[in-house]
Design a protein around this motif. Structure first.
Motif, mmCIF file in Angstrom:
data_model
loop_
_atom_site.group_PDB
_atom_site.id
_atom_site.type_symbol
_atom_site.label_atom_id
_atom_site.label_comp_id
_atom_site.label_asym_id
_atom_site.label_seq_id
_atom_site.Cartn_x
_atom_site.Cartn_y
_atom_site.Cartn_z
ATOM 1 N N ILE A 24 -10.353 -1.761 -6.655
ATOM 2 C CA ILE A 24 -11.162 -2.606 -7.459
ATOM 3 C C ILE A 24 -10.829 -3.961 -7.276
ATOM 4 N N GLY A 25 -9.695 -4.236 -6.573
ATOM 5 C CA GLY A 25 -9.319 -5.725 -6.197
ATOM 6 C C GLY A 25 -8.496 -6.353 -7.150
ATOM 7 N N ILE A 26 -7.941 -5.843 -8.102
ATOM 8 C CA ILE A 26 -6.958 -6.505 -9.021
ATOM 9 C C ILE A 26 -5.521 -6.682 -8.862
ATOM 10 N N LEU A 27 -5.086 -5.608 -8.028
ATOM 11 C CA LEU A 27 -3.621 -5.541 -7.442
ATOM 12 C C LEU A 27 -3.657 -5.002 -6.090
ATOM 13 N N LYS A 28 -4.194 -5.969 -5.184
ATOM 14 C CA LYS A 28 -3.720 -5.490 -3.624
ATOM 15 C C LYS A 28 -2.473 -5.506 -3.367
ATOM 16 N N PRO A 29 -1.934 -4.830 -2.568
ATOM 17 C CA PRO A 29 -0.626 -4.452 -1.908
ATOM 18 C C PRO A 29 -0.232 -5.972 -1.160
ATOM 19 N N ALA A 30 0.962 -6.271 -1.432
ATOM 20 C CA ALA A 30 1.389 -7.549 -0.683
ATOM 21 C C ALA A 30 1.364 -7.336 0.818
ATOM 22 N N LYS A 31 1.582 -6.196 1.345
ATOM 23 C CA LYS A 31 1.556 -6.017 2.718
ATOM 24 C C LYS A 31 1.292 -4.463 2.913
ATOM 25 N N ILE A 32 0.413 -4.128 3.918
ATOM 26 C CA ILE A 32 0.120 -2.954 4.398
ATOM 27 C C ILE A 32 0.821 -2.868 5.731
ATOM 28 N N PHE A 54 -0.826 -4.991 -19.928
ATOM 29 C CA PHE A 54 -1.239 -5.461 -21.153
ATOM 30 C C PHE A 54 -2.643 -5.480 -21.850
ATOM 31 N N LEU A 55 -3.592 -6.155 -20.785
ATOM 32 C CA LEU A 55 -4.688 -6.363 -20.932
ATOM 33 C C LEU A 55 -5.423 -5.015 -20.928
ATOM 34 N N ARG A 56 -5.286 -3.913 -20.370
ATOM 35 C CA ARG A 56 -5.797 -2.837 -20.277
ATOM 36 C C ARG A 56 -5.515 -1.877 -21.770
ATOM 37 N N ASP A 57 -4.395 -2.050 -22.232
ATOM 38 C CA ASP A 57 -3.806 -1.590 -23.451
ATOM 39 C C ASP A 57 -4.506 -2.223 -24.651
ATOM 40 N N ILE A 58 -4.922 -3.485 -24.748
ATOM 41 C CA ILE A 58 -5.777 -4.184 -25.738
ATOM 42 C C ILE A 58 -7.234 -4.047 -25.557
ATOM 43 N N GLY A 59 -7.537 -3.155 -24.585
ATOM 44 C CA GLY A 59 -9.142 -2.969 -24.787
ATOM 45 C C GLY A 59 -9.931 -3.892 -23.543
ATOM 46 N N PHE A 60 -9.183 -4.358 -22.604
ATOM 47 C CA PHE A 60 -9.956 -5.183 -21.423
ATOM 48 C C PHE A 60 -10.453 -4.162 -20.786
ATOM 49 N N SER A 61 -11.796 -4.247 -20.174
ATOM 50 C CA SER A 61 -12.315 -3.568 -18.998
ATOM 51 C C SER A 61 -11.718 -4.111 -17.628
#
Length: 272
Positions: A24-32, A54-61
């Motif tokens: 989904i593009g929010i944490l791409k590997p630093a390198k492949i 943190f954001l996931r745990d407080i309910g952020f989509s």
């Protein structure tokens, strides 16, 4: 650099979730790795991952997380956190209402309760009133109409006391979840300037009105209306002939404990 498995163990986040965050593009590997296709993560990415968790745990989509990561500054975060706070508070309120209804249902089952409201027939005269009628978001917004009407009375220096007879008229032909047409009225012989929706008029008189008293918090009112349905079924020589009215004899302005509220439901009826 760490392989995805190693990064998963060190951060306590599953490989499945890391792959999902990559997709989904929010944490791409630093390198492949070009040779074997292994996803490789850097030490610096643990900080980004911590923010995501943190954001996931407080309910952020995921969409909200993506936006927050791109605007990670104090002003933007305060704005987003405040917005999410309101969403969470609203969700808590909804769940608390569900919990309250559930507990009431369990209490009725345990005590074999069946609330019945005694309906009596009476007549009511016409009244000269000062009134304010508006379409408001829902039934709970009625309080705002009373506030506006009292504010007008004070501003215009009208000689109308809190003890004056008052009632609300519900002008919709059906129960509505939103955009409710409510008129709040206070009996008075005073007259004055009509503005900001405040008017002076004479209400209708009714020869026959079905009346029932509701004791306790406003949540009990719905039960009174249901009892009125049963009363009409048992007394089928009558039918509804006008808009329902509520007379609040005791409420938050003169009674601290909601258990002691007293509300009268009045529904005009006629012989078929």
């Amino acid at each position: 650099m760490f392989r995805i498995g190693e990064f998963s163990k060190l951060t306590q986040v599953s490989i499945r979730m890391l792959r999902y965050y990559d997709d989904i593009g929010i944490l791409k590997p630093a390198k492949i790795n070009n040779k074997n296709g292994y996803r490789m993560y850097s030490v610096e990415q643990t900080k980004v991952l911590s923010k995501i968790i943190f954001l996931r745990d407080i309910g952020f989509s995921t969409e909200e997380i993506s936006h927050a990561l791109k605007h990670w500054d104090s002003e933007s975060l305060k704005k987003e956190f405040k917005r999410k706070e309101e969403v969470i508070k609203e969700a808590i309120s909804v769940e608390e209402q569900k919990l309250k209804k559930l507990r009431e249902a369990m209490s009725e089952i345990d005590d074999s309760k069946d609330f019945n409201y005694n309906v009596v027939i009476k007549s009511i005269p016409f009244y000269n009133v000062i009134c304010l009628r508006k379409i408001v978001p829902n039934y709970f917004s009625e309080g705002e109409l009373w506030h506006l009407l009292c504010e007008h009375i004070e501003k215009e220096n009208l000689n109308i006391k809190d003890s004056n007879h008052s009632f609300a008229i519900y002008h919709d032909n059906e129960y509505k979840e939103n955009d409710v047409d409510i008129e709040v009225c206070i009996v008075t012989e005073e007259n004055g300037i009509e503005k900001d929706g405040v008017t002076f008029r004479k209400t209708d008189a009714f020869d026959l009105v079905g009346s029932t008293m509701v004791y306790g918090p406003y949540e009990n009112i719905s039960g009174a209306y249901k009892s009125f349905v049963n009363w009409l079924d048992e007394n089928n020589q009558y039918e509804i002939s006008g808009m329902s009215m509520q007379v609040c004899h005791k409420g938050p302005w003169n009674e601290e404990d909601p258990k002691n509220y007293l509300t009268e439901i009045q529904i005009p009826i006629k012989i078929k």
